[in-house]
Write a protein that holds these residues in place. Structure first.
Motif, PDB file in Angstrom:
ATOM      1  N   TYR A   1       0.841  -1.190   0.000  1.00  0.00           N
ATOM      2  CA  TYR A   1       0.000   0.000   0.000  1.00  0.00           C
ATOM      3  C   TYR A   1       0.880   1.245   0.000  1.00  0.00           C
ATOM      4  O   TYR A   1       0.719   2.152  -0.816  1.00  0.00           O
ATOM      5  CB  TYR A   1      -0.889  -0.008   1.246  1.00  0.00           C
ATOM      6  CG  TYR A   1      -1.618   1.290   1.486  1.00  0.00           C
ATOM      7  CD1 TYR A   1      -2.833   1.549   0.871  1.00  0.00           C
ATOM      8  CD2 TYR A   1      -1.075   2.255   2.333  1.00  0.00           C
ATOM      9  CE1 TYR A   1      -3.498   2.747   1.084  1.00  0.00           C
ATOM     10  CE2 TYR A   1      -1.725   3.451   2.555  1.00  0.00           C
ATOM     11  CZ  TYR A   1      -2.935   3.692   1.929  1.00  0.00           C
ATOM     12  OH  TYR A   1      -3.587   4.876   2.137  1.00  0.00           O
ATOM     13  N   ARG A   2       1.827   1.250   0.919  1.00  0.00           N
ATOM     14  CA  ARG A   2       2.718   2.395   1.056  1.00  0.00           C
ATOM     15  C   ARG A   2       3.466   2.667  -0.245  1.00  0.00           C
ATOM     16  O   ARG A   2       3.552   3.802  -0.713  1.00  0.00           O
ATOM     17  CB  ARG A   2       3.709   2.128   2.180  1.00  0.00           C
ATOM     18  CG  ARG A   2       3.930   3.309   3.090  1.00  0.00           C
ATOM     19  CD  ARG A   2       5.017   2.979   4.111  1.00  0.00           C
ATOM     20  NE  ARG A   2       4.805   1.671   4.720  1.00  0.00           N
ATOM     21  CZ  ARG A   2       4.191   1.487   5.898  1.00  0.00           C
ATOM     22  NH1 ARG A   2       3.740   2.526   6.579  1.00  0.00           N
ATOM     23  NH2 ARG A   2       4.042   0.281   6.404  1.00  0.00           N
ATOM     24  N   GLY A   3       4.008   1.610  -0.813  1.00  0.00           N
ATOM     25  CA  GLY A   3       4.783   1.767  -2.041  1.00  0.00           C
ATOM     26  C   GLY A   3       3.940   2.336  -3.179  1.00  0.00           C
ATOM     27  O   GLY A   3       4.338   3.284  -3.859  1.00  0.00           O
ATOM     28  N   ALA A   4       2.759   1.768  -3.349  1.00  0.00           N
ATOM     29  CA  ALA A   4       1.880   2.233  -4.421  1.00  0.00           C
ATOM     30  C   ALA A   4       1.459   3.673  -4.157  1.00  0.00           C
ATOM     31  O   ALA A   4       1.452   4.514  -5.055  1.00  0.00           O
ATOM     32  CB  ALA A   4       0.653   1.326  -4.504  1.00  0.00           C
TER      33      ALA A   4
ATOM     34  N   ALA B   1       0.384   3.525 -15.163  1.00  0.00           N
ATOM     35  CA  ALA B   1       0.171   2.088 -14.981  1.00  0.00           C
ATOM     36  C   ALA B   1       1.087   1.558 -13.897  1.00  0.00           C
ATOM     37  O   ALA B   1       2.176   2.081 -13.664  1.00  0.00           O
ATOM     38  CB  ALA B   1       0.434   1.352 -16.288  1.00  0.00           C
ATOM     39  N   LEU B   2       0.613   0.488 -13.249  1.00  0.00           N
ATOM     40  CA  LEU B   2       1.370  -0.126 -12.162  1.00  0.00           C
ATOM     41  C   LEU B   2       1.544  -1.615 -12.443  1.00  0.00           C
ATOM     42  O   LEU B   2       0.619  -2.293 -12.887  1.00  0.00           O
ATOM     43  CB  LEU B   2       0.575   0.024 -10.866  1.00  0.00           C
ATOM     44  CG  LEU B   2       1.085   0.897  -9.712  1.00  0.00           C
ATOM     45  CD1 LEU B   2       1.844   2.107 -10.210  1.00  0.00           C
ATOM     46  CD2 LEU B   2      -0.088   1.302  -8.842  1.00  0.00           C
TER      47      LEU B   2
ATOM     48  N   VAL C   1      -1.429  -4.359 -13.547  1.00  0.00           N
ATOM     49  CA  VAL C   1      -1.258  -5.780 -13.827  1.00  0.00           C
ATOM     50  C   VAL C   1      -0.483  -6.359 -12.647  1.00  0.00           C
ATOM     51  O   VAL C   1       0.516  -5.784 -12.211  1.00  0.00           O
ATOM     52  CB  VAL C   1      -0.456  -6.025 -15.121  1.00  0.00           C
ATOM     53  CG1 VAL C   1      -0.157  -7.512 -15.284  1.00  0.00           C
ATOM     54  CG2 VAL C   1      -1.231  -5.524 -16.329  1.00  0.00           C
ATOM     55  N   GLY C   2      -0.966  -7.463 -12.118  1.00  0.00           N
ATOM     56  CA  GLY C   2      -0.304  -8.059 -10.959  1.00  0.00           C
ATOM     57  C   GLY C   2       0.377  -9.368 -11.303  1.00  0.00           C
ATOM     58  O   GLY C   2      -0.047 -10.072 -12.224  1.00  0.00           O
ATOM     59  N   PHE C   3       1.421  -9.685 -10.571  1.00  0.00           N
ATOM     60  CA  PHE C   3       2.067 -10.975 -10.746  1.00  0.00           C
ATOM     61  C   PHE C   3       1.400 -11.928  -9.768  1.00  0.00           C
ATOM     62  O   PHE C   3       1.265 -11.627  -8.586  1.00  0.00           O
ATOM     63  CB  PHE C   3       3.570 -10.878 -10.443  1.00  0.00           C
ATOM     64  CG  PHE C   3       4.381 -11.964 -11.102  1.00  0.00           C
ATOM     65  CD1 PHE C   3       5.182 -11.689 -12.211  1.00  0.00           C
ATOM     66  CD2 PHE C   3       4.335 -13.275 -10.636  1.00  0.00           C
ATOM     67  CE1 PHE C   3       5.919 -12.683 -12.833  1.00  0.00           C
ATOM     68  CE2 PHE C   3       5.061 -14.281 -11.250  1.00  0.00           C
ATOM     69  CZ  PHE C   3       5.859 -13.982 -12.358  1.00  0.00           C
TER      70      PHE C   3
END
Lengths: 336, 336
Positions: free
Chosen positions: A227-230, A242-243, A272-274
């Motif tokens: 959360y913090r990073g995003a 984009a993330l 897009v998530g891994f």
DNA sequence: GTGAAAGCGCTAACAC
DNA sequence: GTGTTAGCGCTTTCAC
């Protein structure tokens, strides 16, 4: 409970050796004696004391599993795959959590080795500090690395094509018009994460997208850190459009941050998530992911380990399982 | 590896007994001898063979955990709570999955008992067939029931107030105008599910809502079955206006079914699920749930078991942890 | 304080 | 085919 082979032997009127043979199904025992022994065992409710058997056999038919946190669906699925495979061979799994802490991992490995596990599957917290693993292998206890490679230590390893998968994700984002792509990852001490970051860079290069290093948010292995990073990325004036998130914790944290900041997916921020997750299709919009065959990861680790336990020598093997991009809309794809 | 107390003793120039005492920290050893032994152990990399120690001690410092499926977040969280508590006491957890199958559960219990676990925590698949558990306790191996009571067997049990929680959910639905409420549950063989169904009925009665028994869909313990159950309810002409789902698998399946049928939450169909889940706030709309302290469930089970292992006799205890309704909007609540 | 020796419950030579 | 016996590696009396 307090029943021993001796008791059974006595009840059946044979020697302990004969009883043991009948019970163990080895050596040769007359049909008559065998029946009497088995009947006595049945009647008295005898069950072999495996710890005594282990002591003499030098094998506990137990394998150790060290993961960051069994509550993490990734590890849970891998654990499931592993148990399925090894239980089929009569092995049982001893479980330990490391909380992604190198020190706790050491302790866990020590505890499991003390219990003389036949082998160990570990998702190691730090790809650089691996002397405890090396020592384990040197002592003749097979170790299979799960999900995370370790630098400078040739060991059986089962993982996915992290770099290719991550590159694929970035190209996918680029294909949908994104030129300013951020990444949220946990610590690069974790081998797979380091690979995913490399893949991120490679994918960008392939798509001829400039990589802004300040757009790579590195944090701890928790949802809060994700959360913090995003959040740190999203509150920038020149925020990315984009993330790419390196794992589910990061994805989840990022989704919270996106909601917090009030951006619309995918129009204001694509993602897009891994690693796929159960709820990916039920959030709005559904989340595009690079999915990995997690259960198989555990299964393959189990197979590799069983082979080693059965005395299979030979060079350490590295198994790379393929990831797959599943397009669901959060990257701005047209979806029907 | 092949190192024994004898080797250390020899290296330190003392008898095996003295070495064992120094290593084990018991009996009395001269300061000088102790130092020499410890030094030798350190130098040679000696680690006690716990299986040998277990054999003589009659205790393996290992506890068995039998769950339906470690991949189920509920069990994963409980497992985590359990390991945290027991590892603090030097115990390790042996894990086994039953797939909610009574036969596999028996085998798992047998395998764990064979390995002479000091105690067992089990989320039993069938609340009625419990002779294997009774036999275990009778043999002097403590058993703590996790999440699910067993009829006619007084055992330490840790669970939540299933009936009250379910009743609360139904009243909540009734409070928001629903008079026709359906329930989706897995098999009633599972003790907690049976309690939740009772709670469903009770809540309806309290809210003076008529219970249409045909609106209680009972199926297996999988997401697919949850989907099927919900679907069967939703495709009825006289379909319910609200659904209460007995656990996360059912909730997930129901959400799929709702989407499939194309109903809007909460206007066309309201839903409240038993057990919170990570993604509940990120699906649209967020899902109202009866949450339970799952980690604590595992912790308490661990505590109870450790007490028994430490020889605490006395009457079996039943610990009921409280659930909590978390209102998020899927029941038609006003949310800001 | 230290050592010799027995024994936990099992398997496996080795004789007969 | 069966019994006797010696361990596996550790803990623990029991003497000294």
């Amino acid at each position: 409970m307090g029943m021993t082979v001796g008791d059974i032997a006595q009840a059946a009127g044979v020697s302990q050796a004969t009883a043991a043979r009948a019970l163990g199904g080895y050596g040769s025992v007359s049909e008559d004696a065998r029946r009497r022994v088995l009947a006595a065992a049945e009647r008295l409710g005898y069950h072999r004391n495996e710890v005594a058997a282990s002591l003499v056999a030098g094998s506990t038919r137990t394998i150790g599993l060290v993961v960051g946190d069994i509550e993490n669906p990734f590890f849970a699925a891998a654990a499931r795959g592993l148990t399925d495979v090894v239980e089929a061979e009569g092995q049982t799994v001893l479980l330990a959590n490391s909380d992604e802490d190198s020190e706790r991992e050491r302790e866990a490995v020590a505890a499991l080795r003390g219990r003389r596990v036949d082998g160990l599957v570990v998702a190691t917290a730090a790809s650089s500090e691996a002397d405890h693993l090396r020592a384990t292998v040197d002592a003749g206890v097979p170790v299979v690395l799960l999900d995370r490679p370790v630098s400078g230590l040739k060991l059986d390893t089962v993982m996915v094509d992290n770099e290719a998968g991550a590159a694929r994700a970035v190209r996918h984002l680029a294909d949908h018009g994104h030129r300013r792509i951020g990444m949220v990852t946990d610590t690069l001490d974790i081998g797979s994460s380091a690979e995913r970051v490399r893949g991120f860079r490679r994918g960008a290069r392939q798509a001829e997208v400039e990589v802004d290093e300040s757009l790579i948010a590195v944090g701890g292995a928790t949802q809060e850190e994700g959360y913090r990073g995003a959040f740190s990325l999203l509150e920038r004036r020149d925020r990315p459009t984009a993330l790419f998130t390196a794992n589910n914790f990061m994805t989840y944290g990022a989704l919270l941050a996106i909601r917090e900041v009030g951006l619309a997916i995918p129009d204001e921020i694509a993602i897009v998530g891994f690693d796929d997750f159960v709820w990916a299709t039920l959030v709005n919009p559904p989340i595009t992911v690079v999915s990995q065959p997690v259960g198989r990861l555990g299964q393959e680790a189990g197979r590799l380990l069983l082979e080693r336990i059965h005395g299979n020598g030979g060079e350490p093997r590295r198994i790379r399982l393929r990831t797959k991009l599943i397009s669901r809309g959060s990257a701005g794809e047209e979806t029907s």
